[in-house]
Design an enzyme around this catalytic site. Structure first.
Site, PDB file in Angstrom:
ATOM      1  N   CYS A 178      -5.901  11.524   9.506  1.00 51.13           N
ATOM      2  CA  CYS A 178      -4.469  11.519   9.151  1.00 51.13           C
ATOM      3  C   CYS A 178      -3.808  12.885   9.285  1.00 51.13           C
ATOM      4  O   CYS A 178      -2.612  12.967   9.583  1.00 51.13           O
ATOM      5  CB  CYS A 178      -4.302  10.962   7.748  1.00 51.13           C
ATOM      6  SG  CYS A 178      -4.729   9.210   7.691  1.00 51.13           S
TER       7      CYS A 178
ATOM      8  N   ASP B 243      -2.500  12.634   1.948  1.00 46.25           N
ATOM      9  CA  ASP B 243      -3.472  11.644   1.442  1.00 46.25           C
ATOM     10  C   ASP B 243      -4.555  12.186   0.509  1.00 46.25           C
ATOM     11  O   ASP B 243      -5.728  11.788   0.617  1.00 46.25           O
ATOM     12  CB  ASP B 243      -4.149  10.931   2.632  1.00 46.25           C
ATOM     13  CG  ASP B 243      -3.156  10.199   3.513  1.00 46.25           C
ATOM     14  OD1 ASP B 243      -1.957  10.188   3.184  1.00 46.25           O
ATOM     15  OD2 ASP B 243      -3.585   9.652   4.547  1.00 46.25           O
TER      16      ASP B 243
ATOM     17  N   LYS C 146       2.714   5.708   3.504  1.00 44.91           N
ATOM     18  CA  LYS C 146       2.566   5.481   4.948  1.00 44.91           C
ATOM     19  C   LYS C 146       1.498   4.422   5.234  1.00 44.91           C
ATOM     20  O   LYS C 146       0.388   4.507   4.718  1.00 44.91           O
ATOM     21  CB  LYS C 146       2.245   6.800   5.673  1.00 44.91           C
ATOM     22  CG  LYS C 146       0.935   7.449   5.293  1.00 44.91           C
ATOM     23  CD  LYS C 146       0.784   8.765   6.051  1.00 44.91           C
ATOM     24  CE  LYS C 146      -0.566   9.412   5.841  1.00 44.91           C
ATOM     25  NZ  LYS C 146      -1.712   8.655   6.306  1.00 44.91           N
TER      26      LYS C 146
HETATM   27  C1  C5J Z   1      -7.049   9.614   6.255  1.00 47.54           C
HETATM   28  C2  C5J Z   1      -8.599   7.903   6.893  1.00 47.54           C
HETATM   29  N1  C5J Z   1      -6.194   9.921   5.292  1.00 47.54           N
HETATM   30  N2  C5J Z   1      -9.570   8.779   7.143  1.00 47.54           N
HETATM   31  N3  C5J Z   1      -7.429   8.304   6.381  1.00 47.54           N
HETATM   32  O1  C5J Z   1      -7.486  10.463   6.996  1.00 47.54           O
HETATM   33  O2  C5J Z   1      -8.779   6.728   7.091  1.00 47.54           O
END
Ligand code: C5J
Length: 230
Positions: free
Chosen positions: A163, A25, A130
């Protein structure tokens, strides 16, 4: 066998063909003002600190032609893959699906949902879209890794305790040997990053290992050089 100095003890990979770099991400929605992370009131610029180290690891994997997986947290434009609980959560200035300065928040294909240019995927690298925090939930990741014969994952990206950690726990339960890469993951909350790294490697590595980019690159490159020399 490739041996990487790690905590709580050395991490071993039987063969370079069995390892994948997983980049979670690294999207504008989390990394830049105007995205999802910002809407939730987070200190967004602090995530930028890992970009050079993560880029060095990514380039090392590319030099050695090893498996690379990028993930993006995103939803369909009609939000059919987003539980109402996720939309309601947080009470931020903008929520998932709202129009923000970089397009609709956390929606697949919107400018803000893309991976930052420094780490943009190249053709041939796997990209996993995802809908959840974990990269295995409702995605083809497991079957892709199985097809490639991957057993060992080096997990990086943002955010460490959301994540990244969820993905590492999912992977661990599926039998993958995982390292969380210390200087290639970041959190909006420094204390959460520290705690996550500690909880992963506590109890003899109950979830896996942690290691640095420099130690990983050195071990992988030495192995590749040995293979060329023989
Ligand atoms: C991730 C989030 N990628 N913090 N998402 O950690 O909402």
């Amino acid at each position: 066998m490739i041996t990487i100095p790690a905590q709580p003890y050395d991490y071993e990979i039987p063969d370079l063909s069995q390892v994948a770099l997983v980049i979670i991400d690294m999207q504008r929605d989390f990394m830049e003002p105007g995205g999802f992370g910002d809407a939730l009131g987070n200190d967004v610029p602090r995530l930028q600190t890992i970009v050079p180290t993560l880029k060095a690891l990514l380039e090392g994997f590319r030099r050695l032609s090893l498996t690379i997986v990028h993930t993006l947290e995103c939803h369909q434009p009609d939000l059919s893959d987003c539980p109402p609980s996720k939309i309601k959560r947080g009470k931020g200035t903008l929520t998932i699906g709202d129009q923000g300065p970089m397009g609709r928040i956390l929606i697949k294909g919107e400018p803000g949902n893309g991976i930052i240019p420094e780490l943009a995927p190249l053709p041939g690298e796997t990209v996993i879209y995802k809908p959840g925090k974990g990269a295995f939930y409702a995605t083809p990741l497991q079957s892709i890794l199985q097809e490639k014969g991957i057993t060992h994952l080096l997990i990086t990206g943002v955010t460490t305790e959301v994540c990244v950690q969820t993905t590492m726990r999912e992977a661990n339960d599926r039998g993958y040997e995982c390292v969380m890469v210390e200087d290639a993951t970041e959190s909006y909350f420094p204390e959460f990053k520290t705690s996550t790294l500690e909880m992963v490697r506590a109890q003899g590595g109950i979830v896996g290992w942690t290691a640095s980019v420099a130690d990983i690159l050195q071990a992988l490159e030495q192995t590749a050089q040995r293979a060329i020399a023989t």
